[in-house]
Scaffold this motif. Structure first.
Motif, PDB file in Angstrom:
ATOM      1  N   PRO A  39      35.403  50.106  39.927  1.00 14.71           N
ATOM      2  CA  PRO A  39      34.997  50.825  38.709  1.00 14.71           C
ATOM      3  C   PRO A  39      35.106  49.992  37.434  1.00 14.71           C
ATOM      4  N   TRP A  40      35.794  48.894  37.446  1.00 16.46           N
ATOM      5  CA  TRP A  40      35.895  48.008  36.292  1.00 16.46           C
ATOM      6  C   TRP A  40      34.807  46.939  36.297  1.00 16.46           C
ATOM      7  N   GLY A  41      33.956  46.961  37.309  1.00 22.77           N
ATOM      8  CA  GLY A  41      32.814  46.055  37.348  1.00 22.77           C
ATOM      9  C   GLY A  41      33.022  44.789  38.133  1.00 22.77           C
ATOM     10  N   GLN A  42      34.207  44.525  38.603  1.00 27.97           N
ATOM     11  CA  GLN A  42      34.469  43.288  39.335  1.00 27.97           C
ATOM     12  C   GLN A  42      33.811  43.317  40.713  1.00 27.97           C
ATOM     13  N   LEU A  43      33.235  42.197  41.102  1.00 26.26           N
ATOM     14  CA  LEU A  43      32.604  42.044  42.415  1.00 26.26           C
ATOM     15  C   LEU A  43      33.543  41.298  43.336  1.00 26.26           C
ATOM     16  N   ILE A  44      33.919  41.940  44.412  1.00 24.92           N
ATOM     17  CA  ILE A  44      34.889  41.361  45.336  1.00 24.92           C
ATOM     18  C   ILE A  44      34.216  41.121  46.678  1.00 24.92           C
ATOM     19  N   ASN A  45      34.312  39.898  47.154  1.00 20.55           N
ATOM     20  CA  ASN A  45      33.738  39.537  48.438  1.00 20.55           C
ATOM     21  C   ASN A  45      34.597  40.124  49.557  1.00 20.55           C
ATOM     22  N   LEU A  46      33.995  41.013  50.357  1.00 20.22           N
ATOM     23  CA  LEU A  46      34.747  41.631  51.449  1.00 20.22           C
ATOM     24  C   LEU A  46      34.616  40.823  52.738  1.00 20.22           C
ATOM     25  N   PHE A  47      33.387  40.553  53.110  1.00 18.35           N
ATOM     26  CA  PHE A  47      33.131  39.853  54.368  1.00 18.35           C
ATOM     27  C   PHE A  47      31.913  38.946  54.228  1.00 18.35           C
ATOM     28  N   TYR A  48      32.030  37.773  54.812  1.00 16.07           N
ATOM     29  CA  TYR A  48      30.864  36.948  55.123  1.00 16.07           C
ATOM     30  C   TYR A  48      30.682  37.069  56.622  1.00 16.07           C
ATOM     31  N   ILE A  49      29.603  37.743  57.060  1.00 16.89           N
ATOM     32  CA  ILE A  49      29.525  38.108  58.465  1.00 16.89           C
ATOM     33  C   ILE A  49      28.097  37.958  58.978  1.00 16.89           C
TER      34      ILE A  49
ATOM     35  N   LEU B  88      25.901  42.831  32.083  1.00 17.59           N
ATOM     36  CA  LEU B  88      27.101  42.358  32.774  1.00 17.59           C
ATOM     37  C   LEU B  88      26.721  41.084  33.517  1.00 17.59           C
ATOM     38  N   TYR B  89      27.401  40.006  33.203  1.00 16.74           N
ATOM     39  CA  TYR B  89      27.064  38.692  33.753  1.00 16.74           C
ATOM     40  C   TYR B  89      28.107  38.246  34.770  1.00 16.74           C
ATOM     41  N   PHE B  90      27.611  37.641  35.842  1.00 22.91           N
ATOM     42  CA  PHE B  90      28.493  37.118  36.886  1.00 22.91           C
ATOM     43  C   PHE B  90      28.146  35.669  37.192  1.00 22.91           C
ATOM     44  N   CYS B  91      29.190  34.889  37.357  1.00 21.44           N
ATOM     45  CA  CYS B  91      29.063  33.536  37.853  1.00 21.44           C
ATOM     46  C   CYS B  91      29.495  33.539  39.323  1.00 21.44           C
ATOM     47  N   ALA B  92      28.828  32.737  40.149  1.00 15.94           N
ATOM     48  CA  ALA B  92      29.173  32.667  41.566  1.00 15.94           C
ATOM     49  C   ALA B  92      29.181  31.215  42.016  1.00 15.94           C
ATOM     50  N   SER B  93      29.929  30.939  43.072  1.00 19.55           N
ATOM     51  CA  SER B  93      29.907  29.596  43.644  1.00 19.55           C
ATOM     52  C   SER B  93      29.965  29.682  45.153  1.00 19.55           C
ATOM     53  N   SER B  94      29.516  28.606  45.809  1.00 21.73           N
ATOM     54  CA  SER B  94      29.546  28.522  47.264  1.00 21.73           C
ATOM     55  C   SER B  94      29.559  27.052  47.652  1.00 21.73           C
ATOM     56  N   LEU B  95      30.036  26.771  48.855  1.00 22.09           N
ATOM     57  CA  LEU B  95      29.998  25.387  49.329  1.00 22.09           C
ATOM     58  C   LEU B  95      28.569  24.863  49.328  1.00 22.09           C
ATOM     59  N   SER B  96      27.634  25.727  49.742  1.00 28.81           N
ATOM     60  CA  SER B  96      26.221  25.383  49.618  1.00 28.81           C
ATOM     61  C   SER B  96      25.463  26.663  49.342  1.00 28.81           C
ATOM     62  N   GLY B  97      24.288  26.565  48.766  1.00 30.59           N
ATOM     63  CA  GLY B  97      23.576  27.768  48.354  1.00 30.59           C
ATOM     64  C   GLY B  97      22.658  28.349  49.398  1.00 30.59           C
ATOM     65  N   TYR B 101      27.503  29.492  53.888  1.00 28.43           N
ATOM     66  CA  TYR B 101      28.839  29.891  53.477  1.00 28.43           C
ATOM     67  C   TYR B 101      28.740  31.075  52.525  1.00 28.43           C
ATOM     68  N   GLY B 102      29.841  31.812  52.427  1.00 31.05           N
ATOM     69  CA  GLY B 102      29.855  32.951  51.531  1.00 31.05           C
ATOM     70  C   GLY B 102      29.884  32.540  50.070  1.00 31.05           C
ATOM     71  N   TYR B 103      29.558  33.496  49.218  1.00 25.62           N
ATOM     72  CA  TYR B 103      29.596  33.301  47.776  1.00 25.62           C
ATOM     73  C   TYR B 103      30.866  33.959  47.232  1.00 25.62           C
ATOM     74  N   THR B 104      31.473  33.304  46.253  1.00 25.42           N
ATOM     75  CA  THR B 104      32.611  33.872  45.543  1.00 25.42           C
ATOM     76  C   THR B 104      32.191  34.127  44.106  1.00 25.42           C
ATOM     77  N   PHE B 105      32.503  35.331  43.607  1.00 25.32           N
ATOM     78  CA  PHE B 105      32.083  35.717  42.263  1.00 25.32           C
ATOM     79  C   PHE B 105      33.257  35.746  41.294  1.00 25.32           C
ATOM     80  N   GLY B 106      32.940  35.448  40.038  1.00 26.06           N
ATOM     81  CA  GLY B 106      33.908  35.646  38.971  1.00 26.06           C
ATOM     82  C   GLY B 106      34.044  37.122  38.651  1.00 26.06           C
ATOM     83  N   SER B 107      34.952  37.430  37.724  1.00 32.81           N
ATOM     84  CA  SER B 107      35.266  38.826  37.404  1.00 32.81           C
ATOM     85  C   SER B 107      34.246  39.486  36.499  1.00 32.81           C
TER      86      SER B 107
END
Lengths: 107, 114
Positions: A39-49, B88-97, B101-107
């Motif tokens: 609800p605060w807008g944060q995106l959390i990675n749950l699974f890479y599957i 609402l803006y998000f930055c993301a990173s990954s080992l490769s695009g 690999y999975g993507y990790t996002f900022g807050s």
């Protein structure tokens, strides 16, 4: 391009209930991710599957790539599970997102 | 802790005043990207970078600039912000695009342009 569809769009449950969220994708892909936006807008990675089954605590996910779908299971829901759940697949160096499932857990 | 750090978290600014949103990752990822999220439109990619000094446009690059001078940093620059860049803006990173690999996002950074 790849289409990603999620169902249901909305889900309201009582605390303690279990739920299953579905993600269908239109083309063969070897990557799929699930995210939770709180609800605060944060995106959390749950699974890479990209395929198979993974579990992390009360959450688990299964992807059947040959049938182009993935399922996210949430067991014993807590109010902190509320938010929007997205699935996404990578294509052309970006993520293609589903529209999300909005989950509300009532105490 | 492996993470993507964005700053600021919240920003209110006026039309035309240049601003920079910073993004830094500590995972030695080659790929970084910026997204904006708007109601009804979902998340859309603004720019991405495959490595240092390699950047490319996403779906909605107009009004934004990026640079990738170091592997860990990928700032988003709004030279002359306008109200339609409120988002609402998000930055993301990954080992490769490419999705291996999975993507990790900022807050996230919630930007309001008045």
């Amino acid at each position: 391009g790849i289409q990603v569809e999620q169902s249901p769009p909305d889900l309201i449950l009582q605390e303690g209930a279990n739920s299953t969220l579905r993600c269908n994708f239109s083309d063969s892909v070897n990557n799929l991710q699930w995210f939770h936006q709180n609800p605060w807008g944060q995106l959390i990675n749950l699974f890479y599957i990209p395929s198979g089954t993974k579990q992390n605590g009360r959450l688990s996910a299964t992807t059947v790539a040959t049938e182009r779908y993935s399922l996210l299971y949430i067991s014993s829901s807590q109010t902190t599970d509320s938010g929007v759940y997205f699935c996404a697949v990578a294509s052309n160096y970006q993520l293609i997102w589903g529209a999300g499932t909005k989950l509300i857990i009532k105490p | 802790e492996a993470q993507v750090t964005q700053n600021p978290r919240y920003l209110i600014t006026v039309t035309g005043k240049k601003l920079t949103v910073t993004c830094s990752q500590n995972m030695n990822h080659e790929y970084m990207s910026w997204y904006r999220q708007d109601p009804g439109l979902g998340l859309r990619q603004i720019y991405y970078s495959m490595n240092v000094e390699v950047t490319d446009k996403g779906d909605v690059p107009e009004g934004y600039k990026v640079s990738r001078k170091e592997k860990r940093n990928f700032p988003l620059i709004l030279e002359s912000p306008s109200p339609n860049q409120t988002s609402l803006y998000f930055c993301a990173s990954s080992l490769s695009g490419g999705g291996t690999y999975g993507y990790t996002f900022g807050s996230g950074t919630r930007l309001t342009v008045v």
